[in-house]
Design a protein around this motif. Structure first.
Motif, short mmCIF file in Angstrom:
data_model
loop_
_atom_site.label_atom_id
_atom_site.label_comp_id
_atom_site.label_asym_id
_atom_site.label_seq_id
_atom_site.Cartn_x
_atom_site.Cartn_y
_atom_site.Cartn_z
N ALA A 15 0.84 -0.92 -0.08
CA ALA A 15 0.12 0.06 0.05
C ALA A 15 0.92 1.35 0.08
N LEU A 16 0.49 2.16 -0.90
CA LEU A 16 1.36 3.44 -1.03
C LEU A 16 0.24 4.50 -1.02
N ASP A 17 0.88 5.59 0.05
CA ASP A 17 0.02 6.58 0.39
C ASP A 17 0.33 7.72 -1.06
N ILE A 18 -0.38 8.09 -1.77
CA ILE A 18 -0.31 8.87 -2.97
C ILE A 18 -0.87 10.18 -2.95
N THR A 19 -1.03 10.65 -1.48
CA THR A 19 -1.48 11.93 -1.16
C THR A 19 -0.55 13.08 -1.75
N LEU A 20 -0.63 14.02 -2.48
CA LEU A 20 0.39 15.20 -2.79
C LEU A 20 0.07 16.05 -1.87
N THR A 21 1.21 16.27 -0.98
CA THR A 21 1.39 17.25 -0.09
C THR A 21 1.94 18.72 -0.66
N ASP A 22 1.73 19.78 0.20
CA ASP A 22 2.46 20.85 -0.53
C ASP A 22 3.70 20.92 -0.65
N ALA A 23 4.51 20.12 0.30
CA ALA A 23 5.81 19.87 0.05
C ALA A 23 6.28 19.07 -1.16
N LEU A 24 5.45 18.20 -1.52
CA LEU A 24 5.68 17.29 -2.75
C LEU A 24 5.39 18.07 -3.99
N LYS A 25 4.60 18.95 -3.85
CA LYS A 25 4.22 19.82 -5.04
C LYS A 25 5.38 20.75 -5.39
N LYS A 26 5.83 21.43 -4.28
CA LYS A 26 6.94 22.38 -4.53
C LYS A 26 8.15 21.68 -4.80
N GLU A 27 8.59 20.37 -4.31
CA GLU A 27 9.87 19.75 -4.88
C GLU A 27 9.53 19.37 -6.23
N GLY A 28 8.31 18.94 -6.78
CA GLY A 28 7.87 18.64 -8.01
C GLY A 28 8.35 19.87 -9.18
N ILE A 29 7.80 20.93 -8.67
CA ILE A 29 8.18 22.25 -9.51
C ILE A 29 9.52 22.67 -9.38
N ALA A 30 10.28 22.37 -8.51
CA ALA A 30 11.87 22.60 -8.26
C ALA A 30 12.36 21.63 -9.45
N ARG A 31 11.95 20.12 -9.40
CA ARG A 31 12.42 19.31 -10.37
C ARG A 31 12.10 19.74 -11.89
N VAL A 64 4.42 29.18 -7.06
CA VAL A 64 5.76 28.70 -8.07
C VAL A 64 6.75 29.38 -7.57
N ILE A 65 6.59 30.74 -7.42
CA ILE A 65 7.75 31.32 -6.76
C ILE A 65 8.28 30.87 -5.58
N SER A 66 7.33 30.62 -4.71
CA SER A 66 7.72 30.21 -3.21
C SER A 66 8.72 28.90 -3.48
N ALA A 67 8.06 28.06 -4.49
CA ALA A 67 8.65 26.66 -4.48
C ALA A 67 10.11 26.80 -5.12
N LEU A 68 10.27 27.87 -6.02
CA LEU A 68 11.58 28.21 -6.66
C LEU A 68 12.50 28.66 -5.60
N MET A 69 11.92 29.51 -4.70
CA MET A 69 12.81 29.96 -3.56
C MET A 69 13.18 29.02 -2.52
N ASP A 70 12.57 28.21 -2.15
CA ASP A 70 12.46 27.32 -1.01
C ASP A 70 13.76 26.21 -1.91
N TYR A 71 13.65 25.90 -2.82
CA TYR A 71 14.59 25.06 -3.36
C TYR A 71 15.81 25.69 -4.47
N LYS A 72 15.99 27.00 -4.16
CA LYS A 72 17.15 27.60 -4.79
C LYS A 72 18.19 27.02 -4.66
N ASP A 73 18.65 26.42 -3.44
CA ASP A 73 20.14 26.05 -3.54
C ASP A 73 20.22 24.56 -4.21
N TYR A 74 19.08 23.98 -4.32
CA TYR A 74 18.91 22.80 -5.10
C TYR A 74 18.99 22.95 -6.49
#
Length: 111
Positions: A15-31, A64-74
């Protein structure tokens, strides 16, 4: 089960939890952004180790801008960027399609 993907075979159930959290969405945007920047680097004929600067136009997509800034170093590490800046307006940027939205981005080589 709502929010879960379940599969069974040969007496084993997974069983896999497939719920998309805000953190996962931000990481996806950054990637996705890293992928688009890498494609821009390739289109410009840049070498793998060439250092760049990235400018992104603020366009009303606060999440989107928030995600980019949160993952700026990455993003900077993955794209060999020495800087990544947000600008109110980019005149000569490139439109980058990010599936659900478009960003205007400028990538320049740094010597």
């Amino acid at each position: 089960i709502p929010g879960w993907a379940v599969a069974s075979e040969a007496g084993i159930t997974v069983a896999l939890d497939i719920t998309l959290t805000d953190a996962l969405k931000k990481e996806g945007i950054a990637r996705d952004f890293v992928n688009r920047i890498q494609n821009l680097r390739k289109d410009k004929g840049l070498e793998v180790m060439d250092k760049i600067s990235i400018e992104v136009e603020k366009n009303g997509h606060a999440d989107v801008i928030s995600a980019l800034m949160d993952y700026k170093d990455y993003i900077s590490n993955e794209t060999q960027a020495l800087s990544m800046e947000l600008k109110d307006k980019l005149v000569d940027g490139t439109d980058v399609d990010m599936d659900e939205f478009t960003l205007k981005v400028r990538v320049e080589i740094k010597k």
